[in-house]
Design a protein around this motif. Sequence first.
Motif, PDB file in Angstrom:
ATOM      1  N   TYR A 112     -10.389  13.001 -32.494  1.00 29.25           N
ATOM      2  CA  TYR A 112     -10.818  12.643 -33.440  1.00 29.25           C
ATOM      3  C   TYR A 112     -11.329  10.804 -32.438  1.00 29.25           C
ATOM      4  O   TYR A 112     -10.173  11.289 -31.482  1.00 29.25           O
ATOM      5  CB  TYR A 112      -9.840  10.873 -34.565  1.00 29.25           C
ATOM      6  CG  TYR A 112      -8.851  10.807 -33.949  1.00 29.25           C
ATOM      7  CD1 TYR A 112      -9.641   9.520 -34.013  1.00 29.25           C
ATOM      8  CD2 TYR A 112      -7.339  11.007 -34.298  1.00 29.25           C
ATOM      9  CE1 TYR A 112      -8.097   8.482 -33.296  1.00 29.25           C
ATOM     10  CE2 TYR A 112      -6.996  10.678 -33.305  1.00 29.25           C
ATOM     11  CZ  TYR A 112      -7.096   9.130 -33.136  1.00 29.25           C
ATOM     12  OH  TYR A 112      -5.085   8.330 -32.572  1.00 29.25           O
ATOM     13  N   MET A 169     -21.945  11.683 -38.432  1.00 29.24           N
ATOM     14  CA  MET A 169     -21.246  13.212 -38.769  1.00 29.24           C
ATOM     15  C   MET A 169     -22.560  14.130 -38.430  1.00 29.24           C
ATOM     16  O   MET A 169     -23.403  13.746 -39.539  1.00 29.24           O
ATOM     17  CB  MET A 169     -20.749  13.105 -40.246  1.00 29.24           C
ATOM     18  CG  MET A 169     -19.623  14.616 -40.003  1.00 29.24           C
ATOM     19  SD  MET A 169     -18.805  14.529 -41.122  1.00 29.24           S
ATOM     20  CE  MET A 169     -19.175  15.108 -42.779  1.00 29.24           C
ATOM     21  N   GLY A 227     -10.035   7.199 -28.409  1.00 36.03           N
ATOM     22  CA  GLY A 227     -10.152   8.742 -28.815  1.00 36.03           C
ATOM     23  C   GLY A 227      -8.632   9.838 -28.925  1.00 36.03           C
ATOM     24  O   GLY A 227      -8.183   9.314 -27.567  1.00 36.03           O
ATOM     25  N   ILE A 254     -16.002  19.472 -39.119  1.00 35.37           N
ATOM     26  CA  ILE A 254     -16.767  18.088 -38.904  1.00 35.37           C
ATOM     27  C   ILE A 254     -16.177  16.952 -40.064  1.00 35.37           C
ATOM     28  O   ILE A 254     -16.195  17.538 -40.803  1.00 35.37           O
ATOM     29  CB  ILE A 254     -17.645  17.921 -37.865  1.00 35.37           C
ATOM     30  CG1 ILE A 254     -18.681  18.273 -39.079  1.00 35.37           C
ATOM     31  CG2 ILE A 254     -18.135  18.340 -36.870  1.00 35.37           C
ATOM     32  CD1 ILE A 254     -20.171  17.842 -38.884  1.00 35.37           C
ATOM     33  N   ARG A 272     -12.763   7.131 -38.139  1.00 36.01           N
ATOM     34  CA  ARG A 272     -12.570   8.042 -37.875  1.00 36.01           C
ATOM     35  C   ARG A 272     -13.767   9.049 -38.045  1.00 36.01           C
ATOM     36  O   ARG A 272     -14.246   9.489 -39.381  1.00 36.01           O
ATOM     37  CB  ARG A 272     -11.422   8.528 -38.090  1.00 36.01           C
ATOM     38  CG  ARG A 272      -9.962   7.284 -37.114  1.00 36.01           C
ATOM     39  CD  ARG A 272      -8.995   8.756 -37.207  1.00 36.01           C
ATOM     40  NE  ARG A 272      -7.552   7.435 -36.806  1.00 36.01           N
ATOM     41  CZ  ARG A 272      -6.497   7.633 -36.612  1.00 36.01           C
ATOM     42  NH1 ARG A 272      -6.153   8.962 -37.183  1.00 36.01           N
ATOM     43  NH2 ARG A 272      -5.691   7.335 -36.880  1.00 36.01           N
ATOM     44  N   TYR A 273     -13.853   9.349 -36.237  1.00 34.77           N
ATOM     45  CA  TYR A 273     -14.870  11.112 -36.782  1.00 34.77           C
ATOM     46  C   TYR A 273     -14.573  11.616 -35.691  1.00 34.77           C
ATOM     47  O   TYR A 273     -13.282  11.817 -34.997  1.00 34.77           O
ATOM     48  CB  TYR A 273     -15.763  10.683 -35.570  1.00 34.77           C
ATOM     49  CG  TYR A 273     -17.111   9.598 -36.602  1.00 34.77           C
ATOM     50  CD1 TYR A 273     -17.719  10.480 -37.388  1.00 34.77           C
ATOM     51  CD2 TYR A 273     -16.962   8.365 -36.215  1.00 34.77           C
ATOM     52  CE1 TYR A 273     -18.997   9.597 -37.692  1.00 34.77           C
ATOM     53  CE2 TYR A 273     -17.542   7.117 -36.737  1.00 34.77           C
ATOM     54  CZ  TYR A 273     -18.496   7.732 -37.841  1.00 34.77           C
ATOM     55  OH  TYR A 273     -20.196   7.616 -38.010  1.00 34.77           O
ATOM     56  N   TRP A 274     -14.075  12.961 -36.976  1.00 34.52           N
ATOM     57  CA  TRP A 274     -12.950  13.921 -36.436  1.00 34.52           C
ATOM     58  C   TRP A 274     -13.540  15.374 -35.853  1.00 34.52           C
ATOM     59  O   TRP A 274     -15.179  16.324 -37.030  1.00 34.52           O
ATOM     60  CB  TRP A 274     -12.119  14.322 -37.074  1.00 34.52           C
ATOM     61  CG  TRP A 274     -11.402  13.412 -37.963  1.00 34.52           C
ATOM     62  CD1 TRP A 274     -11.949  12.442 -39.029  1.00 34.52           C
ATOM     63  CD2 TRP A 274      -9.716  13.140 -38.000  1.00 34.52           C
ATOM     64  NE1 TRP A 274     -10.505  11.724 -39.552  1.00 34.52           N
ATOM     65  CE2 TRP A 274      -9.491  12.043 -38.456  1.00 34.52           C
ATOM     66  CE3 TRP A 274      -9.466  13.917 -36.315  1.00 34.52           C
ATOM     67  CZ2 TRP A 274      -7.974  11.952 -38.565  1.00 34.52           C
ATOM     68  CZ3 TRP A 274      -7.757  13.229 -36.900  1.00 34.52           C
ATOM     69  CH2 TRP A 274      -7.436  12.956 -37.411  1.00 34.52           C
ATOM     70  N   SER A 275     -13.293  15.947 -35.444  1.00 36.35           N
ATOM     71  CA  SER A 275     -13.468  17.723 -34.815  1.00 36.35           C
ATOM     72  C   SER A 275     -12.813  18.232 -35.080  1.00 36.35           C
ATOM     73  O   SER A 275     -11.796  18.801 -33.729  1.00 36.35           O
ATOM     74  CB  SER A 275     -14.663  17.903 -33.565  1.00 36.35           C
ATOM     75  OG  SER A 275     -15.471  18.812 -33.349  1.00 36.35           O
ATOM     76  N   ALA A 327     -16.085  14.418 -31.559  1.00 35.46           N
ATOM     77  CA  ALA A 327     -15.461  13.201 -32.343  1.00 35.46           C
ATOM     78  C   ALA A 327     -16.202  11.953 -31.186  1.00 35.46           C
ATOM     79  O   ALA A 327     -17.052  11.458 -32.154  1.00 35.46           O
ATOM     80  CB  ALA A 327     -14.759  13.355 -32.124  1.00 35.46           C
ATOM     81  N   GLU A 359     -15.805  12.200 -41.591  1.00 36.43           N
ATOM     82  CA  GLU A 359     -16.154  11.196 -40.832  1.00 36.43           C
ATOM     83  C   GLU A 359     -15.489  10.580 -42.275  1.00 36.43           C
ATOM     84  O   GLU A 359     -15.390  10.491 -43.865  1.00 36.43           O
ATOM     85  CB  GLU A 359     -17.819  10.283 -41.019  1.00 36.43           C
ATOM     86  CG  GLU A 359     -17.577   9.047 -40.957  1.00 36.43           C
ATOM     87  CD  GLU A 359     -19.375   9.295 -41.382  1.00 36.43           C
ATOM     88  OE1 GLU A 359     -19.939   7.922 -41.281  1.00 36.43           O
ATOM     89  OE2 GLU A 359     -19.836   9.753 -41.327  1.00 36.43           O
TER      90      GLU A 359
END
Length: 180
Positions: free
Chosen positions: A162, A99, A53, A126, A172-175, A90, A128
């Motif tokens: 992320y 998500m 991350g 957010i 990727r998981y984004w915030s 994230a 994904e």
Amino acid sequence: MTLIDTANRPFPQPRSDEMRPAPSRRTLLRAAGLAVLVGLAACSTVSLPTGQGAGVSSSAAGTLAGIRTSAGLGPLVPDKQLEQAALQQASYMAGAGRMTHTTGWGKGFASRVRGNGIAGAAAENIAEGRFDQQKLFDIWMHSAGHRRNMLDPRFTRFGLAYVQDGRDSTLRYWSLVLGK
């Protein structure tokens, strides 16, 4: 109380496995509560695979400045506190593999922000997916709610982070956390 038969002899006492009193409701509830606690403790020790991350607020500052300038607004300043809150979310999403704005304990955005010492107005975007930062902002700009958050004139700071999915490094998981 001892029972006596007609020959005036005591009845043999029942073995403990022959005659057990039914557990009380309180005992059953305690046992159920203990089972839940043991289960939760086991869940908290399970390590879900999450990948690398990063807080990427600095690299997003120019993109966000361009978005806001085109709407007649001032730029947002990268903020480490907001970036940490974004990285936490994230990371949670990557670990959960989905998500969401809440955590597994039902902790919502407002309580997470307060928990990170962030006061005042705040918002979160957010996402994904298998895309880079530029595509991320393009997606958010084409979504009314996400666009509204990024163009909210109350916000002056932001944090973007992320976390890669540990099972699929391309996901990727984004915030993005925005604050006053």
